[in-house]
Design an enzyme around this catalytic site. Structure first.
Site, PDB file in Angstrom:
ATOM      1  CB  ALA A  72       7.144 -12.212   0.797  1.00  0.00           C
ATOM      2  CB  CYS A 130       8.511  -2.406  -5.785  1.00  0.00           C
ATOM      3  SG  CYS A 130       9.801  -3.268  -6.723  1.00  0.00           S
TER       4      CYS A 130
END
Length: 484
Positions: free
Chosen positions: A232, A108
């Site tokens: 994603a 992240c």
């Protein structure tokens, strides 16, 4: 039964999964995972969960994992963010019976991860990561996996992957971008880094990045040799990506809304999914975009979806022969298709700025915004400007605050300790002092309390008042000295 490792884990537990739906905060919830599985996905991840919160909050566990248990939703990997080995493992122990593996988020790149010190901002702390994975590998009954971002240098990325493998990681997902590559600066993911990692480790590797359609998946596997490919954004805009289809948007939207009826999730998740699915159409029908943003119920979202479908069907009925998609799209806007993020220059042009480095804009406008030019203001600031036309966003006109001596927050102008209210309150309480500037009167109230106690003793014992040799004020002072 012994815990499977590496290739055996991928083959048997994950059923040789090639098509993988990425962990996406507020987006890879159960309803979306089920939709994706119906259309070709072979493995899904939960959204990233905070290990500390998962450990202490039973409601968080129920809402994000326990309440979502579903036989169709396997194989499943639960992803955690964490920076403490014990906390990570304790949270994973609570989750391991509901999944097939536990994943540690080391990818992240967002500011919240920097502030919380997790995700890609742990990639330089190899000793800590080794301890986290070693402990998890020892204590858990399911395998431990990792999702990482690359370093600019291929050699360092390879050593990083080998360190994780040696510590006990059983499967590695490599996002071929650095932690600095995000938003409008995302750029192209490096499959060269992924290929180098695949060749250097013996555990299964998944690739992540540059996946917009099935042909991208096939090309990535061919070029890098990875075991599977994770999607994603591509999956969010086209849940049938792994089937190699580009269905009508309303077909996917209606199917998803039906699943949500059976497996409810927060309305914000549903709204976000429809914004992604209908992205190109909502550029055409701006009014419906605003309605979708404002609607407060699932039924309202269903109504907006139905209206979008009717508008598109009407457009199809009036379509001229040989008409081509507009805005350079590969398909008409009512068909599921990739969304290509605009680069810095394109984003600047969209916002009326030049393509210079100063013009680069992210989610929020930069401080170079000119006060009088609404074209350069963020939408939020434009709304504030409408409410108050005299409002200025010029940073040079912002009031300058003196800082608290203790914590650096703005101090109170009249504080006797030169502190913010929070620090002042702690010190005033500790020292039994007053700060009129913050309205804190610990000393005054204490003295009043002593006076009251003395007067009560006089009332209860009239002998004291008859003696007259002990003054009430003196007694209070003696009491205070005794307490000290």
């Amino acid at each position: 039964m012994p815990k499977l490792r590496g290739e055996a884990f991928w083959r048997e537990t994950l059923r040789s999964a090639h098509y993988v739906v990425a962990p996406m905060v507020d987006q890879s919830e159960l309803a979306w995972r089920l939709l994706s599985r119906r259309h070709g996905a072979q493995l899904c991840y939960t959204p990233m969960l905070h290990a500390q919160v998962f450990l202490r909050d039973a409601n968080y566990r129920r809402e994000n994992l326990y309440g979502e248990a579903c036989p169709e939703d396997r194989p499943l990997i639960v992803q955690f963010c964490a920076n403490d080995p014990e906390v990570f493992v304790q949270a994973a122990l609570l989750a391991q019976d509901y999944c097939d593996a536990i994943d540690l988020n080391l990818g992240c790149p967002q500011m919240i991860a920097k502030r919380g010190h997790y995700g890609a901002f742990l990639q330089e702390e190899w000793d800590l990561l080794q301890r986290m994975i070693l402990l998890a590998n020892e204590k858990l009954s399911v395998p431990i996996t990792c999702k990482i971002r690359v370093f600019p240098e291929i050699d360092k990325t390879v050593k990083y992957a080998q360190m994780l493998e040696k510590a006990g990681c059983q499967l590695l997902t490599v996002h071929g971008r650095t932690k600095e590559q995000k938003g409008p600066l995302a750029g192209v993911a490096s499959w060269e880094h992924i290929q180098a990692v695949r060749k250097a480790v013996s555990i299964p590797v998944f690739a992540n990045g540059n996946i917009q359609c099935l042909s991208d998946v096939e090309e990535c596997i061919r070029k890098t040799g990875v075991h599977g490919v994770m999607s994603a954004e591509g999956n969010l805009h086209n849940p049938a990506l792994f089937e190699g289809r580009n269905p009508l948007v309303w077909e996917m939207a209606e199917e998803y809304l039906e699943i949500v009826q059976k497996y409810p999730c927060p309305l914000s998740y549903v709204r976000a999914h429809l914004f992604k699915l209908w992205h190109h159409t909502l550029q055409v029908y701006q009014q419906l975009r605003e309605e979708l943003a404002k609607v407060k119920t699932l039924e309202g979202i269903v109504d907006v979806n139905r209206e979008l479908k009717l508008r598109c069907q009407e457009e199809i009925a009036n379509q001229k022969e040989g008409e081509k998609p507009k805005e350079g799209l590969p398909f008409f806007h009512w068909i599921c298709q990739p969304y290509i993020r605009p680069g810095p220059k394109e984003r600047c042009k969209e916002n009326g700025a030049s393509g210079t480095e100063k013009g680069v804009r992210g989610k929020r406008a930069l401080e170079e915004e000119e006060d009088g030019n609404s074209e350069l203001l963020s939408k939020n600031k434009q709304k504030k400007k409408l409410r108050n036309p005299n409002k200025s966003f010029d940073p040079s006109l912002k009031p300058k605050y003196a800082k608290c001596d203790q914590c650096g927050n703005p101090k109170g102008n009249k504080c006797v300790f030169n502190m913010c209210r929070g620090c002042c309150k702690k010190r005033a309480f500790r020292e039994t002092a007053d700060c009129p500037g913050h309205g804190l009167l610990f000393k005054t109230k204490y003295e009043k309390s002593l006076s009251w106690q003395s007067s009560q003793r006089v009332i209860q014992n009239p002998e004291i008042s008859r003696r007259g040799d002990v003054d009430v004020g003196e007694a209070a002072v003696l009491k205070e000295a005794g307490d000290g």
